[in-house]
Write a protein that holds these residues in place. Structure first.
Motif, mmCIF file in Angstrom:
data_model
loop_
_atom_site.group_PDB
_atom_site.id
_atom_site.type_symbol
_atom_site.label_atom_id
_atom_site.label_comp_id
_atom_site.label_asym_id
_atom_site.label_seq_id
_atom_site.Cartn_x
_atom_site.Cartn_y
_atom_site.Cartn_z
ATOM 1 N N GLN A 95 0.826 -1.210 0.000
ATOM 2 C CA GLN A 95 0.000 0.000 0.000
ATOM 3 C C GLN A 95 0.859 1.259 0.000
ATOM 4 N N LEU A 98 2.248 1.649 -3.533
ATOM 5 C CA LEU A 98 1.205 2.154 -4.429
ATOM 6 C C LEU A 98 0.935 3.635 -4.177
ATOM 7 N N HIS A 99 1.042 4.057 -2.939
ATOM 8 C CA HIS A 99 0.859 5.470 -2.606
ATOM 9 C C HIS A 99 1.911 6.346 -3.299
ATOM 10 N N ARG A 102 1.135 5.828 -7.674
ATOM 11 C CA ARG A 102 -0.054 6.457 -8.276
ATOM 12 C C ARG A 102 0.182 7.919 -8.672
ATOM 13 N N PRO A 103 0.636 8.799 -7.756
ATOM 14 C CA PRO A 103 0.841 10.192 -8.170
ATOM 15 C C PRO A 103 1.943 10.360 -9.230
ATOM 16 N N LEU A 105 2.555 8.373 -11.702
ATOM 17 C CA LEU A 105 2.021 8.003 -13.014
ATOM 18 C C LEU A 105 1.037 9.007 -13.577
ATOM 19 N N ILE A 106 0.473 9.826 -12.733
ATOM 20 C CA ILE A 106 -0.541 10.804 -13.199
ATOM 21 C C ILE A 106 0.104 12.031 -13.795
#
Length: 106
Positions: A95, A98-99, A102-103, A105-106
């Protein structure tokens, strides 16, 4: 040999065994260790894409100083060194990983 020659460290011998079991897997384990110790690793600093690189302080096997310095100097790259994790942190702290991803990749 992992601790002495490859530079891997762990808090306990039990954790060292669990974290580094894949180095002992298969008949070429000795070759893998010696290759990393005596053959200089390439820096791979000529990449042209963003990189998010996360590692523990003990785990320098997949990295080198030139690569990490390149990451620090590029605006599109991130280097994270997590002091409180070990070699298998992507599975043990998924987790948290992933935290970070995620940002990025955006």
């Amino acid at each position: 040999m992992i601790v002495k020659y490859a530079g891997y460290q762990s808090a306990t011998a039990h954790n060292l065994y669990i974290d580094a079991y894949h180095y002992w897997d298969g008949p070429l384990w000795l070759y893998r260790i010696f290759y990393r110790v005596w053959i200089p690793s390439r820096s791979y600093v000529d990449f042209r894409f963003p990189v998010l690189y996360i590692r523990s302080p003990q785990d320098r096997i997949a990295s080198n100083a030139a690569f990490e310095q390149t990451l620090k100097t590029r605006d599109d790259c991130l280097l994270r060194v997590w002091d409180d994790v070990n070699h298998w942190f992507p599975e043990q702290h998924s987790q948290r990983v992933l935290h970070e991803i995620r940002p990025f990749l955006i």
